[in-house]
Design a protein around this motif. Structure first.
Motif, PDB file in Angstrom:
ATOM      1  N   UNK A   6       0.706  -1.378   0.062  1.00  0.00           N
ATOM      2  CA  UNK A   6       0.098  -0.075  -0.007  1.00  0.00           C
ATOM      3  C   UNK A   6       0.853   1.258  -0.073  1.00  0.00           C
ATOM      4  N   UNK A   7       1.952   1.224   0.706  1.00  0.00           N
ATOM      5  CA  UNK A   7       2.733   2.383   0.903  1.00  0.00           C
ATOM      6  C   UNK A   7       3.519   2.625  -0.507  1.00  0.00           C
ATOM      7  N   UNK A  13       8.272   6.174  -0.424  1.00  0.00           N
ATOM      8  CA  UNK A  13       9.657   5.522  -0.589  1.00  0.00           C
ATOM      9  C   UNK A  13      10.729   6.217   0.000  1.00  0.00           C
ATOM     10  N   UNK A  14      11.989   5.989  -0.429  1.00  0.00           N
ATOM     11  CA  UNK A  14      13.358   6.648   0.160  1.00  0.00           C
ATOM     12  C   UNK A  14      13.102   8.107   0.442  1.00  0.00           C
ATOM     13  N   UNK A  15      13.452   8.526   1.493  1.00  0.00           N
ATOM     14  CA  UNK A  15      13.372   9.828   1.768  1.00  0.00           C
ATOM     15  C   UNK A  15      12.274  10.639   2.594  1.00  0.00           C
ATOM     16  N   UNK A  16      11.059   9.667   2.310  1.00  0.00           N
ATOM     17  CA  UNK A  16       9.771  10.102   3.093  1.00  0.00           C
ATOM     18  C   UNK A  16       9.731   9.718   4.441  1.00  0.00           C
ATOM     19  N   UNK A  17       9.047  10.509   5.165  1.00  0.00           N
ATOM     20  CA  UNK A  17       8.735  10.172   6.503  1.00  0.00           C
ATOM     21  C   UNK A  17       7.032   9.747   6.791  1.00  0.00           C
ATOM     22  N   UNK A  18       6.898   8.915   7.108  1.00  0.00           N
ATOM     23  CA  UNK A  18       5.612   8.258   7.642  1.00  0.00           C
ATOM     24  C   UNK A  18       5.413   8.338   9.071  1.00  0.00           C
ATOM     25  N   UNK A  31       7.159  -2.333   7.767  1.00  0.00           N
ATOM     26  CA  UNK A  31       6.582  -1.968   6.316  1.00  0.00           C
ATOM     27  C   UNK A  31       7.066  -0.813   5.791  1.00  0.00           C
ATOM     28  N   UNK A  32       7.177   0.235   6.698  1.00  0.00           N
ATOM     29  CA  UNK A  32       7.730   1.524   6.322  1.00  0.00           C
ATOM     30  C   UNK A  32       9.206   1.344   6.031  1.00  0.00           C
ATOM     31  N   UNK A  33      10.110   0.815   6.609  1.00  0.00           N
ATOM     32  CA  UNK A  33      11.365   0.649   6.423  1.00  0.00           C
ATOM     33  C   UNK A  33      11.534   0.152   5.282  1.00  0.00           C
TER      34      UNK A  33
END
Length: 236
Positions: A6-7, A13-18, A31-33
């Protein structure tokens, strides 16, 4: 579809913060990493155990692209404040699955009946806050101490009486070595220290449930109420 899928589908992706809760499942943070993004931990609401929208607002930064929520213990996520926050800041609000197989109607009805019974009889612990749609996958109480046994001692006493109980979150995710953060999350850490899941899904008899209430009230210093009567006939 898994949470990492889903992400990715959302373009994260890389560089984004959740933004995510530290009072939850390690798989959600993983799942975020796995998509190369960075988890940013925000504190929880002490009653719902979901992300507190003011705490989420406090950790937003220029690289924040999404908020990832997870239902806790069968209680639905209160999405509206987070959706409004996302609308104001241009963020996606996503919801991870709780990680269990779907419930049947009978399972939910039985757990709700048992939860209702415990709600009015348990003393010395703080019972969970109900809400519309709560399925009580876990019946999580708070054992705050206040001069009485702490949560771990409380749990040991119950287990010695053959009462099944579990600590839902032993270590918050922001205190695990792989996700270590110096972020202050007082409600998350307090919940990890105080929460205890009592059995509502496992088969047990009327006598066992009375015994559970009696032992919890004795340890917490409360008073046991009278026999519920017809409730037991419906629930067992």
């Amino acid at each position: 579809m898994g949470t990492d899928a889903e992400l990715r589908a959302a373009g994260i992706g890389p560089g984004d913060e959740v933004v995510v809760s530290a009072f939850g499942d390690v798989d959600t943070v993983r799942s975020i990493t796995e998509v190369g993004a960075v988890p940013v931990f925000a504190d929880i609401d002490p009653m719902t155990y979901g992300l507190a929208h003011d705490a989420v607002a406090a950790v937003l930064g220029p690289r924040t692209v999404a908020v990832l929520t997870t239902p806790r213990f069968g209680r639905p996520v209160e999405r509206e404040p987070l959706v409004e926050l996302g609308r104001r800041h241009g963020l996606l609000v996503l919801e991870a699955e709780e990680g269990q197989s779907p419930d049947t109607r009978d399972e939910v009805a039985l757990r709700r009946a048992r939860a209702a019974y415990f709600d009015v009889r348990l003393r010395g612990v703080r019972v969970p806050e109900g809400s519309a749609g709560h399925t009580y996958r876990q019946y999580v109480v708070r054992v705050p101490g206040n001069g009485r046994p702490d949560r771990d001692a409380f749990a040991r006493e119950l287990r010695a009486e053959r009462i099944d109980c579990r600590i839902p979150v032993r270590i918050p995710l922001h205190r695990l070595p792989q996700y270590w953060s110096n972020t202050s999350l007082p409600e998350t850490e307090r919940a990890a220290d105080e929460t205890l899941a009592l059995p509502v899904a496992s088969p047990f008899t009327r006598r066992q449930a009375r015994h559970l209430v009696s032992r919890c009230n004795a340890l917490g210093g409360g008073v046991v109420r009278s026999d519920p009567g017809t409730w037991w006939a419906a629930a067992f």
